[in-house]
Design an enzyme around this catalytic site. Sequence first.
Site, mmCIF file in Angstrom:
data_model
loop_
_atom_site.group_PDB
_atom_site.id
_atom_site.type_symbol
_atom_site.label_atom_id
_atom_site.label_comp_id
_atom_site.label_asym_id
_atom_site.label_seq_id
_atom_site.Cartn_x
_atom_site.Cartn_y
_atom_site.Cartn_z
ATOM 1 N N GLY A 26 -20.314 31.792 15.198
ATOM 2 C CA GLY A 26 -20.304 30.201 15.357
ATOM 3 C C GLY A 26 -20.663 29.761 13.850
ATOM 4 N N ASP A 143 -29.602 29.457 15.719
ATOM 5 C CA ASP A 143 -30.679 29.554 16.928
ATOM 6 C C ASP A 143 -31.722 30.351 16.209
ATOM 7 O OD1 ASP A 143 -28.580 28.781 18.397
ATOM 8 O OD2 ASP A 143 -28.492 30.739 19.452
ATOM 9 N N MET A 185 -29.055 23.701 21.547
ATOM 10 C CA MET A 185 -28.368 24.919 21.703
ATOM 11 C C MET A 185 -29.648 25.863 21.640
ATOM 12 S SD MET A 185 -25.032 24.845 19.456
ATOM 13 C CE MET A 185 -23.276 24.561 20.429
ATOM 14 N N GLY A 186 -29.146 27.129 21.744
ATOM 15 C CA GLY A 186 -30.285 28.341 21.911
ATOM 16 C C GLY A 186 -29.907 29.175 23.008
ATOM 17 N N ARG A 187 -29.081 30.074 22.583
ATOM 18 C CA ARG A 187 -28.437 30.843 23.700
ATOM 19 C C ARG A 187 -29.607 31.847 24.510
ATOM 20 N NH1 ARG A 187 -23.223 32.880 23.723
ATOM 21 N NH2 ARG A 187 -22.705 32.729 21.575
ATOM 22 N N GLU A 238 -29.774 25.244 26.107
ATOM 23 C CA GLU A 238 -28.727 25.369 27.229
ATOM 24 C C GLU A 238 -28.819 27.005 27.741
ATOM 25 O OE1 GLU A 238 -25.370 25.930 24.389
ATOM 26 O OE2 GLU A 238 -26.436 27.667 23.205
HETATM 27 O O1 F6P Z 1 -25.019 31.085 18.152
HETATM 28 C C1 F6P Z 1 -25.005 29.815 17.876
HETATM 29 C C2 F6P Z 1 -24.538 29.122 19.115
HETATM 30 O O2 F6P Z 1 -24.519 27.546 18.555
HETATM 31 C C3 F6P Z 1 -25.496 28.993 20.266
HETATM 32 O O3 F6P Z 1 -26.459 28.347 20.208
HETATM 33 C C4 F6P Z 1 -24.529 28.642 21.187
HETATM 34 O O4 F6P Z 1 -24.765 29.090 22.687
HETATM 35 C C5 F6P Z 1 -23.237 29.462 20.782
HETATM 36 O O5 F6P Z 1 -23.125 29.336 19.449
HETATM 37 C C6 F6P Z 1 -21.791 28.128 21.102
HETATM 38 O O6 F6P Z 1 -20.794 28.858 21.068
HETATM 39 P P1 F6P Z 1 -19.365 28.333 20.838
HETATM 40 O O7 F6P Z 1 -19.304 27.241 19.452
HETATM 41 O O8 F6P Z 1 -18.427 29.328 20.700
HETATM 42 O O9 F6P Z 1 -19.092 27.260 22.003
#
Ligand code: F6P
Length: 357
Positions: A26, A143, A185-187, A238
């Site tokens: 990302g 993150d 955000m925060g996977r 999220e």
């Molecule tokens: O890894 C960074 C991040 O922003 C996460 O927090 C999020 O889940 C993911 O990337 C989102 O990815 P994309 O931009 O592919 O939707």
Amino acid sequence: MSVAPTRRTREDTNVAKQIGILTGGGDCPGLNAVIRAVVRRAADAGWDVVAVREGWRGLVEPLFEELGPRQVSGILPRGGTIIGTTRTNPFKLEDGVECVLRNFADRELDALVAIGGEDTLGVAARLHAEHGFPVVGVPKTIDNDLSGTDYTFGFDTAVSIATEAIDRLHTTAESHNRVMVVEVMGRHAGWIAVHSGIAGGADVILIPEIPVDYDEVAETIRKRHARGKNFSIVVVSEGTELPGLADRGETDQFGHVTLSNRGVGDTLAHEIAERTDFETRVTVLGHIQRGGTPTARDRVLATRFGLKAADLALAGEFGQMAALRGDEIVAVSLAEATAELKLVPRDWYDVASAFFG
Ligand code: F6P
């Protein structure tokens, strides 16, 4: 007076040594500050820099571009990445790794600086361990979940944006007697939720590391309202596992579930409204958190990481990643840095939860 650098050449030719640079995963505020620092330090040492466009895809295809001091002039405050990014995983593509090694050799690159998070740097660590690939890493992710470094750049900007959003939502919450759910955000890790929630004075914070009990959340909000507070702010990552919420099964090349349409905020708001009868609204901050100009703190951290990565590449110290330890920039092994994720420990969550309700 500036002195023109002596070009460092391969011993038997008149060709300057070359560092490739790529950004993967990302996008993240501060990527351009790293690129600028690497190019400037390399130029001072008489090396050329080549942009490998769009992450690892740029070595699989290949996609190369000259990148000199002129191209990086003025990019320090710019968000995103001027060399593009993808989530390409060469280990998941047929002949992907062979293409990477061949294209790297054909372009006569001597070193690679890979800027990325757990996935991009995981590929770098494997290429180094399994093929002796001459790569150094720079830790990037909003993150902040990479181990080996105290902080990644991009995180400070994301937290600032989320905190400002929480401040703004406070006024609507107060005016309308509402519960406002803010999805950040925060996977895998709840760092953004914890930091922005503490800074924004959230009344409940939910993160992937801590199991969620809807009844407990509702009880906390009900008690708060019974004390005369007629609004509440709930911050949720999220990636938080919610009871009864199933993933849709879409994954990327690194096996990560797509979270953007998972509906964590909506599901939580629905459960809170059902249990409390309070009017509840949801705001999903999404990619707003990754966009725009980096904070001064992220620009400085990214710049320091870039200089360190360039120094490691110039010195031939491969398999290393630039990292922040305390206030020092140090080198740590890529293998160590990508072995496991840095999750939010209980004592950090306790700081946040001291203000719940
Ligand atoms: O890894 C960074 C991040 O922003 C996460 O927090 C999020 O889940 C993911 O990337 C989102 O990815 P994309 O931009 O592919 O939707």
